[in-house]
Enzyme design. Structure first.
Site, PDB file in Angstrom:
ATOM      1  CB  CYS A  54      33.001  80.783  39.767  1.00  0.00           C
ATOM      2  SG  CYS A  54      32.819  79.300  38.769  1.00  0.00           S
ATOM      3  CB  CYS A  58      25.537  78.430  38.127  1.00  0.00           C
ATOM      4  SG  CYS A  58      26.897  77.399  37.517  1.00  0.00           S
ATOM      5  CB  CYS A  61      26.153  80.175  41.759  1.00  0.00           C
ATOM      6  SG  CYS A  61      27.621  80.039  42.814  1.00  0.00           S
ATOM      7  CB  CYS A 100      31.343  69.035  52.233  1.00  0.00           C
ATOM      8  SG  CYS A 100      30.394  67.637  52.860  1.00  0.00           S
ATOM      9  CB  CYS A 132      32.446  65.501  50.311  1.00  0.00           C
ATOM     10  SG  CYS A 132      31.548  65.696  48.750  1.00  0.00           S
ATOM     11  CB  CYS A 192      28.273  64.001  46.776  1.00  0.00           C
ATOM     12  SG  CYS A 192      27.105  65.181  47.509  1.00  0.00           S
ATOM     13  NE  ARG A 264      25.651  63.873  51.848  1.00  0.00           N
ATOM     14  CZ  ARG A 264      26.157  63.154  52.843  1.00  0.00           C
ATOM     15  NH1 ARG A 264      25.966  63.531  54.097  1.00  0.00           N
ATOM     16  NH2 ARG A 264      26.887  62.075  52.606  1.00  0.00           N
TER      17      ARG A 264
HETATM   18  N1  SAM Z   1      31.953  75.087  41.347  1.00  0.00           N
HETATM   19  C1  SAM Z   1      31.604  73.779  41.705  1.00  0.00           C
HETATM   20  C2  SAM Z   1      30.382  73.286  40.966  1.00  0.00           C
HETATM   21  O1  SAM Z   1      29.565  74.104  40.548  1.00  0.00           O
HETATM   22  O2  SAM Z   1      30.251  72.068  40.845  1.00  0.00           O
HETATM   23  C3  SAM Z   1      31.388  73.598  43.199  1.00  0.00           C
HETATM   24  C4  SAM Z   1      30.707  74.667  44.033  1.00  0.00           C
HETATM   25  S1  SAM Z   1      28.962  74.919  43.718  1.00  0.00           S
HETATM   26  C5  SAM Z   1      28.673  76.380  44.691  1.00  0.00           C
HETATM   27  C6  SAM Z   1      28.141  73.583  44.572  1.00  0.00           C
HETATM   28  C7  SAM Z   1      26.657  73.478  44.459  1.00  0.00           C
HETATM   29  O3  SAM Z   1      26.022  74.364  45.351  1.00  0.00           O
HETATM   30  C8  SAM Z   1      26.014  73.785  43.142  1.00  0.00           C
HETATM   31  O4  SAM Z   1      26.094  72.736  42.232  1.00  0.00           O
HETATM   32  C9  SAM Z   1      24.559  74.033  43.538  1.00  0.00           C
HETATM   33  O5  SAM Z   1      23.827  72.842  43.427  1.00  0.00           O
HETATM   34  C10 SAM Z   1      24.673  74.475  44.984  1.00  0.00           C
HETATM   35  N2  SAM Z   1      24.247  75.874  45.130  1.00  0.00           N
HETATM   36  C11 SAM Z   1      24.973  76.962  44.797  1.00  0.00           C
HETATM   37  N3  SAM Z   1      24.286  78.092  45.041  1.00  0.00           N
HETATM   38  C12 SAM Z   1      23.103  77.719  45.541  1.00  0.00           C
HETATM   39  C13 SAM Z   1      21.937  78.451  45.978  1.00  0.00           C
HETATM   40  N4  SAM Z   1      21.897  79.787  45.929  1.00  0.00           N
HETATM   41  N5  SAM Z   1      20.886  77.765  46.456  1.00  0.00           N
HETATM   42  C14 SAM Z   1      20.952  76.406  46.498  1.00  0.00           C
HETATM   43  N6  SAM Z   1      21.997  75.673  46.108  1.00  0.00           N
HETATM   44  C15 SAM Z   1      23.055  76.317  45.619  1.00  0.00           C
HETATM   45 FE1  SF4 Z   2      30.915  78.460  39.690  1.00  0.00          FE
HETATM   46 FE2  SF4 Z   2      28.897  78.739  41.367  1.00  0.00          FE
HETATM   47 FE3  SF4 Z   2      28.511  77.557  39.035  1.00  0.00          FE
HETATM   48 FE4  SF4 Z   2      29.976  76.312  40.940  1.00  0.00          FE
HETATM   49  S1  SF4 Z   2      27.800  76.807  41.031  1.00  0.00           S
HETATM   50  S2  SF4 Z   2      30.439  76.478  38.759  1.00  0.00           S
HETATM   51  S3  SF4 Z   2      30.950  78.094  41.921  1.00  0.00           S
HETATM   52  S4  SF4 Z   2      29.084  79.716  39.345  1.00  0.00           S
END
Ligand code: SAM
Ligand code: SF4
Ligand code: DTB
Length: 319
Positions: A54, A58, A61, A100, A132, A192, A264
């Site tokens: 990606c 973030c 992530c 989901c 979802c 959500c 949740r």
């Molecule tokens: N890329 C899309 C987005 O960011 O909206 C969808 C996938 S993203 C992995 C979905 C959510 O997972 C993120 O918005 C975040 O809130 C949660 N998430 C991701 N990594 C995480 C982590 N290490 N610990 C807790 N929540 C996490």
């Molecule tokens: Fe990409 Fe992870 Fe950010 Fe979702 S949370 S936009 S998968 S970097």
């Protein structure tokens, strides 16, 4: 509904988060029981359809190309429609009512992968499950097509309060997150939307996140509350674990602020004892992610969760 407000003030929410714990729990339970009298807990299963690679950065992530975490570079990891529906059927057979699906995308792009997403949504809905999708930003036409395919809700988390956001993500703005949420809403999709604690934010940032969520009208139907899973290789790998009682407080406040939303208890349960998870249920959480994996990290086993529900004396259900 008389107890649904959309005009919460920041000080009010900060005070709520700091209430004596037993008072906070009492109020959260009172609100929760009014709307979910048997306290049924919905089981939702999660599947990463498109993993890693990606462009966003973030900090929490593991799927970002900007970090050295394990899944980076697995951009080709994309499941097909039949494989996904197979997993949905297995989740349903194990007791899940909601399925989901996640895509590690900055935004949805038109083409074969989006057509496959629509087919997955239709297939999950045909099974009689809620569906979802979480796949980043989308445009009006994509939102409309997802709604037509029968999507129950679009997941798009705000993650933290507006002031802390720039410390967590630099490749997009909070406003863009809010615009995507509005677009999904305009297309008639359920929302959500929730966040993560344990990312170095202050109490005021947590209150600010809850304020933004609770001032949406209508409230998001689903509010995931995650505790950071500090994945090695991500910039947040060294964050100290979240105090479980902080998570309990966050869940309780979400329950009070958004009485009819599903709250949740999401990522981070593996780090919690059974007792801490039961406190979160008592605080108003009425859904858990169910199945051995989240997106790229692990989740308590199905067996452990059956024991959790049994120990708490709650029945699954409530789709
Ligand atoms: N890329 C899309 C987005 O960011 O909206 C969808 C996938 S993203 C992995 C979905 C959510 O997972 C993120 O918005 C975040 O809130 C949660 N998430 C991701 N990594 C995480 C982590 N290490 N610990 C807790 N929540 C996490
Ligand atoms: Fe990409 Fe992870 Fe950010 Fe979702 S949370 S936009 S998968 S970097
Ligand atoms: C949400 O708020 N949490 C889930 C779901 N919505 C998509 C995702 C948690 C991901 C945890 C880290 C991982 O497994 O990669």
């Amino acid at each position: 509904m008389p107890d649904q407000r959309h005009d919460w003030g920041l000080d009010e929410i900060e005070a709520l988060l700091q209430r004596p714990l037993l008072d906070l729990l009492w109020e959260a339970q009172t609100v929760g029981r009014r709307h979910n009298p048997d306290h049924r807990v919905q089981l939702a299963s999660l599947l990463s359809v498109r993993t890693g690679g990606c462009e966003e950065d973030c900090a929490y992530c593991p799927q970002s190309i900007h970090h050295g975490s394990d899944v980076t570079g697995r951009a080709d990891l994309q499941l097909d429609v039949e494989g996904v529906l197979e997993r949905a059927r297995a989740a349903q057979a194990a007791g899940a009512e909601r399925f989901c699906m996640g895509w590690a995308w900055r935004e949805i792009r038109d083409g074969a992968a989006f057509e496959a997403m629509l087919a997955m949504v239709r297939g999950v809905r045909e099974l009689g499950m809620e569906a979802c999708v979480t796949a980043g930003m989308l445009n009006d036409d994509q939102a409309r097509r997802l709604a037509e395919a029968g999507l129950t809700a679009y997941n798009h988390n705000l993650d933290t309060g507006p002031d802390h956001y720039a410390a967590i993500v630099s490749t997009r703005r909070y406003d863009e997150r809010l615009e995507t949420l509005q677009r999904a809403r305009r297309a008639g999709l359920g929302l959500c939307c929730g966040g993560i604690i344990g990312m170095g934010e202050g109490l005021r940032d947590r209150a600010a996140l809850l304020q933004v969520l609770a001032c949406l009208d209508p409230h998001p139907e689903s509010v995931p509350i995650n505790a950071l899973v500090a994945v090695p290789g991500t910039p947040l790998e060294g964050q100290p674990p979240v105090d479980p009682l902080e998570l309990v407080r966050m869940v309780a406040a979400a329950r009070i602020l958004m009485p009819i939303s599903r709250v949740r208890l999401s990522a981070g349960r593996e780090q919690l004892s059974q007792e801490a998870q039961i406190l979160c249920l008592l605080a108003g959480a009425d859904s858990i992610f169910y199945g051995d994996a989240l997106l790229t990290t692990s989740n308590p086993s199905v067996q452990a969760d059956r024991e959790l529900l049994q120990a708490a004396g709650v029945a699954p259900g409530g789709a």
